[in-house]
Design a protein around this motif. Sequence first.
Motif, PDB file in Angstrom:
ATOM      1  N   ARG A   1      70.766  17.686  -1.529  1.00  0.00           N
ATOM      2  CA  ARG A   1      69.703  18.678  -1.736  1.00  0.00           C
ATOM      3  C   ARG A   1      68.422  18.079  -2.298  1.00  0.00           C
ATOM      4  O   ARG A   1      67.404  18.761  -2.366  1.00  0.00           O
ATOM      5  CB  ARG A   1      70.207  19.764  -2.685  1.00  0.00           C
ATOM      6  N   SER A   2      68.465  16.831  -2.713  1.00  0.00           N
ATOM      7  CA  SER A   2      67.264  16.227  -3.299  1.00  0.00           C
ATOM      8  C   SER A   2      66.200  16.040  -2.222  1.00  0.00           C
ATOM      9  O   SER A   2      66.491  15.716  -1.077  1.00  0.00           O
ATOM     10  CB  SER A   2      67.601  14.886  -3.956  1.00  0.00           C
ATOM     11  N   TYR A   3      64.974  16.246  -2.620  1.00  0.00           N
ATOM     12  CA  TYR A   3      63.850  16.140  -1.694  1.00  0.00           C
ATOM     13  C   TYR A   3      63.350  14.705  -1.664  1.00  0.00           C
ATOM     14  O   TYR A   3      63.070  14.109  -2.699  1.00  0.00           O
ATOM     15  CB  TYR A   3      62.723  17.083  -2.121  1.00  0.00           C
ATOM     16  N   ASP A   4      63.282  14.146  -0.495  1.00  0.00           N
ATOM     17  CA  ASP A   4      62.733  12.811  -0.289  1.00  0.00           C
ATOM     18  C   ASP A   4      61.810  12.903   0.914  1.00  0.00           C
ATOM     19  O   ASP A   4      62.276  13.010   2.047  1.00  0.00           O
ATOM     20  CB  ASP A   4      63.852  11.806  -0.041  1.00  0.00           C
ATOM     21  N   PRO A   5      60.503  12.879   0.690  1.00  0.00           N
ATOM     22  CA  PRO A   5      59.575  13.069   1.808  1.00  0.00           C
ATOM     23  C   PRO A   5      59.691  11.999   2.890  1.00  0.00           C
ATOM     24  O   PRO A   5      59.272  12.211   4.016  1.00  0.00           O
ATOM     25  CB  PRO A   5      58.196  13.038   1.151  1.00  0.00           C
ATOM     26  N   GLU A   6      60.295  10.872   2.574  1.00  0.00           N
ATOM     27  CA  GLU A   6      60.453   9.801   3.559  1.00  0.00           C
ATOM     28  C   GLU A   6      61.761   9.896   4.342  1.00  0.00           C
ATOM     29  O   GLU A   6      61.954   9.194   5.326  1.00  0.00           O
ATOM     30  CB  GLU A   6      60.371   8.431   2.870  1.00  0.00           C
ATOM     31  N   ARG A   7      62.675  10.774   3.900  1.00  0.00           N
ATOM     32  CA  ARG A   7      63.958  10.905   4.597  1.00  0.00           C
ATOM     33  C   ARG A   7      63.739  11.578   5.940  1.00  0.00           C
ATOM     34  O   ARG A   7      63.096  12.613   6.045  1.00  0.00           O
ATOM     35  CB  ARG A   7      64.936  11.728   3.764  1.00  0.00           C
ATOM     36  N   ILE A   8      64.283  10.997   6.969  1.00  0.00           N
ATOM     37  CA  ILE A   8      64.176  11.575   8.304  1.00  0.00           C
ATOM     38  C   ILE A   8      65.213  12.681   8.425  1.00  0.00           C
ATOM     39  O   ILE A   8      66.398  12.462   8.214  1.00  0.00           O
ATOM     40  CB  ILE A   8      64.358  10.509   9.398  1.00  0.00           C
ATOM     41  N   ALA A   9      64.738  13.865   8.744  1.00  0.00           N
ATOM     42  CA  ALA A   9      65.613  15.025   8.855  1.00  0.00           C
ATOM     43  C   ALA A   9      66.219  15.143  10.252  1.00  0.00           C
ATOM     44  O   ALA A   9      67.356  15.560  10.411  1.00  0.00           O
ATOM     45  CB  ALA A   9      64.844  16.296   8.512  1.00  0.00           C
ATOM     46  N   LEU A  10      65.454  14.787  11.287  1.00  0.00           N
ATOM     47  CA  LEU A  10      65.961  14.844  12.648  1.00  0.00           C
ATOM     48  C   LEU A  10      65.096  13.988  13.554  1.00  0.00           C
ATOM     49  O   LEU A  10      63.969  13.641  13.209  1.00  0.00           O
ATOM     50  CB  LEU A  10      66.016  16.282  13.172  1.00  0.00           C
ATOM     51  N   ILE A  11      65.660  13.649  14.677  1.00  0.00           N
ATOM     52  CA  ILE A  11      64.935  12.878  15.683  1.00  0.00           C
ATOM     53  C   ILE A  11      65.071  13.626  16.996  1.00  0.00           C
ATOM     54  O   ILE A  11      66.178  13.924  17.446  1.00  0.00           O
ATOM     55  CB  ILE A  11      65.501  11.450  15.829  1.00  0.00           C
ATOM     56  N   MET A  12      63.934  13.952  17.593  1.00  0.00           N
ATOM     57  CA  MET A  12      63.932  14.645  18.873  1.00  0.00           C
ATOM     58  C   MET A  12      63.538  13.646  19.953  1.00  0.00           C
ATOM     59  O   MET A  12      62.724  12.756  19.708  1.00  0.00           O
ATOM     60  CB  MET A  12      62.929  15.793  18.854  1.00  0.00           C
TER      61      MET A  12
ATOM     62  N   CYS B   1      60.653  11.319  18.590  1.00  0.00           N
ATOM     63  CA  CYS B   1      59.718  11.873  17.610  1.00  0.00           C
ATOM     64  C   CYS B   1      60.516  12.159  16.339  1.00  0.00           C
ATOM     65  O   CYS B   1      61.357  13.047  16.320  1.00  0.00           O
ATOM     66  CB  CYS B   1      59.088  13.149  18.158  1.00  0.00           C
ATOM     67  N   SER B   2      60.288  11.366  15.305  1.00  0.00           N
ATOM     68  CA  SER B   2      60.982  11.551  14.034  1.00  0.00           C
ATOM     69  C   SER B   2      60.314  12.642  13.231  1.00  0.00           C
ATOM     70  O   SER B   2      59.092  12.697  13.151  1.00  0.00           O
ATOM     71  CB  SER B   2      60.951  10.260  13.203  1.00  0.00           C
ATOM     72  N   ARG B   3      61.120  13.502  12.625  1.00  0.00           N
ATOM     73  CA  ARG B   3      60.608  14.541  11.744  1.00  0.00           C
ATOM     74  C   ARG B   3      61.149  14.276  10.354  1.00  0.00           C
ATOM     75  O   ARG B   3      62.347  14.246  10.127  1.00  0.00           O
ATOM     76  CB  ARG B   3      61.045  15.936  12.209  1.00  0.00           C
ATOM     77  N   ARG B   4      60.251  14.072   9.406  1.00  0.00           N
ATOM     78  CA  ARG B   4      60.656  13.811   8.026  1.00  0.00           C
ATOM     79  C   ARG B   4      60.840  15.137   7.294  1.00  0.00           C
ATOM     80  O   ARG B   4      60.514  16.193   7.802  1.00  0.00           O
ATOM     81  CB  ARG B   4      59.616  12.947   7.347  1.00  0.00           C
ATOM     82  N   GLN B   5      61.362  15.079   6.084  1.00  0.00           N
ATOM     83  CA  GLN B   5      61.619  16.296   5.327  1.00  0.00           C
ATOM     84  C   GLN B   5      60.343  17.029   4.958  1.00  0.00           C
ATOM     85  O   GLN B   5      60.368  18.230   4.772  1.00  0.00           O
ATOM     86  CB  GLN B   5      62.370  15.957   4.027  1.00  0.00           C
ATOM     87  N   ASN B   6      59.234  16.328   4.818  1.00  0.00           N
ATOM     88  CA  ASN B   6      58.015  16.991   4.365  1.00  0.00           C
ATOM     89  C   ASN B   6      57.394  17.861   5.413  1.00  0.00           C
ATOM     90  O   ASN B   6      57.642  17.889   6.527  1.00  0.00           O
ATOM     91  CB  ASN B   6      56.989  15.992   3.858  1.00  0.00           C
TER      92      ASN B   6
END
Length: 109
Positions: free
Chosen positions: A80-91, A104-109
């Motif tokens: 649950r910790s927020y890390d703006p550099e963590r990649i949440a998904l890749i499309m 296209c990588s989508r980061r948490q931010n």
Amino acid sequence: MEEWINFLRTLETDNVVVPGADASKTVDSALQDSGAQSPVLRLQLDSEASQHNDWANLSSLARDGAQHDIDQQVLLDSARSYDPERIALIMFTSGTSSGKPKDCSRRQN
């Protein structure tokens, strides 16, 4: 094989999950050809023994994990910790115009 090599170079993933031993051999070959960084975890879903020792299989991982206590709160807090550099998904695009899917990588931010 060329598509695998392109994915491995682009993603630089820490984990690779494949259905079985044949796919693990394909990934190993692509990794060797690509010069990409080797994933930290290589997991095959079937229980068939892989040719290489650095591939884990899901049933062994579950069996070994059941023998160790897990602090669920620590695990949840980390997830649950927020890390703006963590990649949440890749499309990926279909790649119909170029023949190669684009990511296209989508980061948490």
